[in-house]
Write an enzyme that holds these catalytic residues in place. Structure first.
Site, PDB file in Angstrom:
ATOM      1  N   ARG A 132     -94.518  -4.107 -28.960  1.00  0.00           N
ATOM      2  CA  ARG A 132     -94.323  -5.123 -27.920  1.00  0.00           C
ATOM      3  C   ARG A 132     -95.674  -5.708 -27.542  1.00  0.00           C
ATOM      4  O   ARG A 132     -96.220  -5.409 -26.488  1.00  0.00           O
ATOM      5  CB  ARG A 132     -93.647  -4.494 -26.698  1.00  0.00           C
ATOM      6  CG  ARG A 132     -92.165  -4.240 -26.938  1.00  0.00           C
ATOM      7  CD  ARG A 132     -91.579  -3.283 -25.923  1.00  0.00           C
ATOM      8  NE  ARG A 132     -91.761  -3.711 -24.540  1.00  0.00           N
ATOM      9  CZ  ARG A 132     -91.180  -3.104 -23.522  1.00  0.00           C
ATOM     10  NH1 ARG A 132     -90.384  -2.057 -23.715  1.00  0.00           N
ATOM     11  NH2 ARG A 132     -91.368  -3.525 -22.295  1.00  0.00           N
TER      12      ARG A 132
ATOM     13  N   ARG B  42     -97.086   2.813 -25.247  1.00  0.00           N
ATOM     14  CA  ARG B  42     -95.678   2.494 -25.484  1.00  0.00           C
ATOM     15  C   ARG B  42     -95.543   1.080 -26.094  1.00  0.00           C
ATOM     16  O   ARG B  42     -94.747   0.868 -27.001  1.00  0.00           O
ATOM     17  CB  ARG B  42     -94.929   2.567 -24.153  1.00  0.00           C
ATOM     18  CG  ARG B  42     -93.447   2.468 -24.264  1.00  0.00           C
ATOM     19  CD  ARG B  42     -92.791   2.965 -22.985  1.00  0.00           C
ATOM     20  NE  ARG B  42     -92.961   2.030 -21.885  1.00  0.00           N
ATOM     21  CZ  ARG B  42     -92.575   2.271 -20.630  1.00  0.00           C
ATOM     22  NH1 ARG B  42     -92.028   3.422 -20.327  1.00  0.00           N
ATOM     23  NH2 ARG B  42     -92.738   1.396 -19.687  1.00  0.00           N
TER      24      ARG B  42
ATOM     25  N   ARG C 226     -86.093  -2.501  -5.366  1.00  0.00           N
ATOM     26  CA  ARG C 226     -87.531  -2.698  -5.521  1.00  0.00           C
ATOM     27  C   ARG C 226     -88.118  -3.590  -4.449  1.00  0.00           C
ATOM     28  O   ARG C 226     -89.342  -3.778  -4.420  1.00  0.00           O
ATOM     29  CB  ARG C 226     -87.812  -3.346  -6.874  1.00  0.00           C
ATOM     30  CG  ARG C 226     -88.054  -2.364  -8.001  1.00  0.00           C
ATOM     31  CD  ARG C 226     -88.054  -3.168  -9.294  1.00  0.00           C
ATOM     32  NE  ARG C 226     -88.983  -2.694 -10.263  1.00  0.00           N
ATOM     33  CZ  ARG C 226     -88.635  -2.298 -11.495  1.00  0.00           C
ATOM     34  NH1 ARG C 226     -87.378  -2.315 -11.874  1.00  0.00           N
ATOM     35  NH2 ARG C 226     -89.531  -1.912 -12.354  1.00  0.00           N
TER      36      ARG C 226
ATOM     37  N   ARG D  22     -97.688  -5.901 -13.184  1.00  0.00           N
ATOM     38  CA  ARG D  22     -96.507  -5.135 -12.785  1.00  0.00           C
ATOM     39  C   ARG D  22     -96.857  -4.057 -11.771  1.00  0.00           C
ATOM     40  O   ARG D  22     -96.101  -3.797 -10.834  1.00  0.00           O
ATOM     41  CB  ARG D  22     -95.873  -4.469 -14.009  1.00  0.00           C
ATOM     42  CG  ARG D  22     -94.968  -5.413 -14.744  1.00  0.00           C
ATOM     43  CD  ARG D  22     -93.975  -4.607 -15.541  1.00  0.00           C
ATOM     44  NE  ARG D  22     -94.124  -4.912 -16.940  1.00  0.00           N
ATOM     45  CZ  ARG D  22     -93.720  -4.134 -17.929  1.00  0.00           C
ATOM     46  NH1 ARG D  22     -93.177  -2.975 -17.673  1.00  0.00           N
ATOM     47  NH2 ARG D  22     -93.880  -4.503 -19.156  1.00  0.00           N
TER      48      ARG D  22
ATOM     49  N   LYS E 196     -89.846   7.066 -15.366  1.00  0.00           N
ATOM     50  CA  LYS E 196     -88.553   6.997 -14.666  1.00  0.00           C
ATOM     51  C   LYS E 196     -87.377   6.982 -15.636  1.00  0.00           C
ATOM     52  O   LYS E 196     -86.396   7.679 -15.429  1.00  0.00           O
ATOM     53  CB  LYS E 196     -88.450   5.733 -13.794  1.00  0.00           C
ATOM     54  CG  LYS E 196     -89.261   5.761 -12.531  1.00  0.00           C
ATOM     55  CD  LYS E 196     -88.836   4.655 -11.574  1.00  0.00           C
ATOM     56  CE  LYS E 196     -88.882   3.261 -12.167  1.00  0.00           C
ATOM     57  NZ  LYS E 196     -90.211   2.802 -12.602  1.00  0.00           N
TER      58      LYS E 196
HETATM   59  P1  AMP Z   1     -88.231  -1.861 -15.730  1.00  0.00           P
HETATM   60  O1  AMP Z   1     -87.848  -1.516 -17.129  1.00  0.00           O
HETATM   61  O2  AMP Z   1     -87.428  -1.145 -14.696  1.00  0.00           O
HETATM   62  O3  AMP Z   1     -89.706  -1.766 -15.472  1.00  0.00           O
HETATM   63  O4  AMP Z   1     -87.851  -3.414 -15.543  1.00  0.00           O
HETATM   64  C1  AMP Z   1     -88.360  -4.398 -16.391  1.00  0.00           C
HETATM   65  C2  AMP Z   1     -88.418  -5.740 -15.681  1.00  0.00           C
HETATM   66  O5  AMP Z   1     -87.094  -6.133 -15.252  1.00  0.00           O
HETATM   67  C3  AMP Z   1     -89.246  -5.750 -14.416  1.00  0.00           C
HETATM   68  O6  AMP Z   1     -90.622  -5.929 -14.670  1.00  0.00           O
HETATM   69  C4  AMP Z   1     -88.644  -6.925 -13.667  1.00  0.00           C
HETATM   70  O7  AMP Z   1     -89.069  -8.169 -14.205  1.00  0.00           O
HETATM   71  C5  AMP Z   1     -87.168  -6.771 -13.988  1.00  0.00           C
HETATM   72  N1  AMP Z   1     -86.502  -5.908 -12.993  1.00  0.00           N
HETATM   73  C6  AMP Z   1     -85.954  -4.681 -13.191  1.00  0.00           C
HETATM   74  N2  AMP Z   1     -85.421  -4.194 -12.056  1.00  0.00           N
HETATM   75  C7  AMP Z   1     -85.659  -5.131 -11.092  1.00  0.00           C
HETATM   76  C8  AMP Z   1     -85.365  -5.211  -9.707  1.00  0.00           C
HETATM   77  N3  AMP Z   1     -84.755  -4.216  -9.058  1.00  0.00           N
HETATM   78  N4  AMP Z   1     -85.754  -6.336  -9.054  1.00  0.00           N
HETATM   79  C9  AMP Z   1     -86.349  -7.346  -9.688  1.00  0.00           C
HETATM   80  N5  AMP Z   1     -86.679  -7.330 -10.987  1.00  0.00           N
HETATM   81  C10 AMP Z   1     -86.325  -6.230 -11.693  1.00  0.00           C
END
Ligand code: AMP
Length: 192
Positions: free
Chosen positions: A135, A129, A90, A146, A15
């Site tokens: 990480r 990654r 989400r 996740r 994404k």
């Molecule tokens: P991402 O890089 O989009 O996978 O986001 C990393 C982390 O940020 C996720 O695993 C969540 O802990 C938090 N996060 C990002 N976007 C959201 C959202 N819309 N709602 C809740 N938590 C979020």
């Protein structure tokens, strides 16, 4: 042309990469809630402190924290004529909040793009990654959690948007350019 877009898809589906490319092509800002949270964690802001433990566990940051952050971000000047949301909404609550924000602004979504990807493939990508970016906290357990949270809380949102006639499903497997072209092709019908 103003495009108000949401990019859905499991973690590891690409994404972020596609959001950057599509936003450049369309001239709208890519807004990634994950990036905003990570920047706040790095800067040790109050928001970062509130978000970090959820992120570390592979859980979602509470809706009220996330919604307030997005409301602020969408109110900024550069998002007035369009945006591409990557990683938001989400949850069902976030969908309702976003609807409210757009209604307040007298606008609506143009389309929701769902990038689809096979679970084993996304786990493999994310482990790669994590190793590349050093990480080690991004373990397979957290990655699988996740994906589980995504399947439970976020995947069902696609059906809701499909019900509203907004959903475009795009296969996320393949080369980066190939996937970008697929997304642009799917969007063409909506961007007129
Ligand atoms: P991402 O890089 O989009 O996978 O986001 C990393 C982390 O940020 C996720 O695993 C969540 O802990 C938090 N996060 C990002 N976007 C959201 C959202 N819309 N709602 C809740 N938590 C979020």
């Amino acid at each position: 042309m103003s495009a108000r877009l949401v990019l859905l898809g499991p973690p590891g589906a690409g994404k972020g990469t596609q959001a950057a490319r599509i936003s450049e092509r369309l001239g709208v800002p890519a807004i990634s809630t994950g990036d905003i949270f990570r920047a706040n964690v790095a800067e040790q802001t109050e928001l970062g402190r509130r978000a970090q433990r959820y992120m570390d566990a592979g859980e979602y940051v509470p809706d009220e924290v996330t919604n307030a952050m997005v409301r602020d971000r969408l109110a900024q000047r550069d998002a007035a004529d369009g945006f591409l949301l990557d990683g938001y909404p989400r949850t069902a609550d976030q969908v309702a909040e976003l609807d409210g924000m757009l209604a307040d602004a007298g606008t609506e979504l143009t389309a929701v793009v769902e990038l689809t990807a096979d679970t084993d493939e996304v786990v493999a990508r994310m482990l790669r990654r994590a190793a590349e970016q050093g990480r080690p906290d991004d373990t397979e357990v957290v990655i699988r959690r996740r994906l589980e949270v995504y399947a439970e809380q976020t995947a069902p949102l696609a059906d809701r948007y499909a019900g509203r006639g907004l959903l475009l499903r795009v296969d996320g497997l393949g080369g980066i350019d190939e996937v970008t072209e697929r997304i642009m092709g799917a969007l063409a019908s909506r961007l007129g």
